[in-house]
Design a protein around this motif. Structure first.
Motif, PDB file in Angstrom:
ATOM      1  N   HIS A 112       0.782  -1.435  -0.274  1.00  0.00           N
ATOM      2  CA  HIS A 112      -0.490   0.046  -0.181  1.00  0.00           C
ATOM      3  C   HIS A 112       0.951   1.011  -0.025  1.00  0.00           C
ATOM      4  N   HIS A 116       0.403   4.733  -2.673  1.00  0.00           N
ATOM      5  CA  HIS A 116       1.080   5.911  -1.861  1.00  0.00           C
ATOM      6  C   HIS A 116       1.772   6.371  -2.970  1.00  0.00           C
ATOM      7  N   ASP A 297      -6.755   7.234   0.000  1.00  0.00           N
ATOM      8  CA  ASP A 297      -6.783   6.111  -0.487  1.00  0.00           C
ATOM      9  C   ASP A 297      -7.445   6.022  -1.654  1.00  0.00           C
TER      10      ASP A 297
HETATM   11 ZN    ZN Z   1      -3.089   4.612   2.716  1.00  0.00          ZN
END
Ligand code: ZN
Ligand code: KG4
Length: 329
Positions: A112, A116, A297
């Protein structure tokens, strides 16, 4: 053409997206769970998992429909494998594995945090290396020096809370909705930074700490009869920004960089964007920020990061992992 289907369910957003190698986003669907978690002032893991189960198939279906591409044009499925909430990750990972089996496509587990990082390159933006990366999200706060796209040196992280968490907890104390980040920023603009909140660890190398600042806001609230929400927000944001800016400047003095990358949900903060621009203008380096809609997100960043794994032939079978540093794929 060749595309990736990205899937993201690490926390409280169910997201899918179709992206190409250049970072064009053909389609993206995000179903957030803000209403579900608002009463708790933070993400309630069990409820998050249940909502992901309900939302994942409609999210993917809509994403595929919006992209209007042939299934044969999808080269791989990239799904967040961590860091995140295990129950939430499981839903995305298992769905991706099932789709991969049915469609006969590779399914790759994605970090993850690398997602980003790559969010700053969506919509054909480019990170120039060497770069200094500040990641500020709900789960993380750290500075990392990156000599190149695949080399990462972690310079300092938070000893306790992340910046996003501090925003959300302060928001909760003030009775604001979750996530509180954008609301606190907005209220701060109409307030005066007249309360002297501490700047924990400001003189301490490149580490961070935000729990003391959070407690200071709680103590202040307990000590005052008629608190002015806008002034509290302004004073809190002022303290956070000073800490983040001082640390970025210190890191950039130590490491010669061509750019500063700021990613993670808090990168949506207009105050942080402004402060970062000043640092970069002063030093004559490039400021790399994700387009506003890709700061928080999403699955487009996961899809874009998937190309890195394909290029490195890192076909990581996704299995959920709650703690995963940026230095690991
Ligand atoms: Zn995140
Ligand atoms: O990156 P993200 O969407 O999720 C994680 O990976 O954690 O970050 C979410 C965090 C939340 O704490 C939220 O309050 C914060 O980002 N956030 C903001 C802003 N928009 C979202 N914080 C400050 N200012 C904003 N405009």
């Amino acid at each position: 053409m060749s595309y990736i289907l990205g899937i993201e369910t690490s926390c409280d957003d169910t997201a899918a997206a179709i992206v190409n190698r250049e970072g064009d986003v053909l389609s993206s669907v995000i179903i957030n769970q803000n209403k579900i978690h608002s009463d708790f002032g933070g993400v309630y893991p069990e409820f998050a998992s249940r909502a992901h189960i309900q939302n994942i198939i409609p999210t993917i279906n809509q994403t595929l429909k919006d992209a209007s591409i042939e299934l044969s044009e999808i080269s791989a499925i990239g799904v967040t494998r961590g860091p995140g909430l295990i129950g939430s990750l499981l839903i995305g990972v298992n769905t991706a594995l099932a789709l991969g089996m049915g469609w006969q496509k590779p399914v790759i587990g994605i970090n993850h945090l690398r997602g980003h990082l790559r969010s700053a390159e969506l919509e054909r933006n480019e990170i120039v290396y060497p770069t200094m990366m500040l990641l500020v999200s709900g789960g993380h706060t750290f500075l990392a020096y990156m000599p190149s796209k695949f080399e990462i040196q972690l310079l300092g992280e938070t000893r306790d809370d992340s910046v996003g968490e501090a925003y959300d907890k302060v928001g909760r104390m003030l009775g604001l909705d979750f996530p509180a980040g954008p609301i606190v920023d907005r209220l701060a603009k109409s307030g005066t930074a007249n309360i002297a909140f501490p700047r924990p660890l400001i003189n301490q190398a490149l580490e961070f700490s935000f729990s003391g600042l959070k407690s200071a806001v709680a103590r202040y609230l307990a000590s005052i009869e008629t608190p002015v929400t806008e002034d509290i927000c302004a004073s809190f944001v002022d303290a956070v920004m000073e800490i983040l800016i001082v640390k970025c400047k210190r890191a950039l003095k130590k490491y010669s960089c061509k750019s500063l990358v700021i990613v993670g949900g808090v990168a949506a903060s207009p105050q942080l964007r402004e402060g970062a621009k000043e640092i970069c203008d002063e030093r004559g380096i490039k400021l790399c920020l994700p387009p506003l809609k890709w700061s928080t997100d999403n699955a487009a960043m996961i899809g874009l990061a998937t190309w890195d794994y394909l290029d490195k032939e890192m076909y990581i079978t996704p299995s959920p992992i709650s703690r995963l540093p940026l230095t690991e794929f």
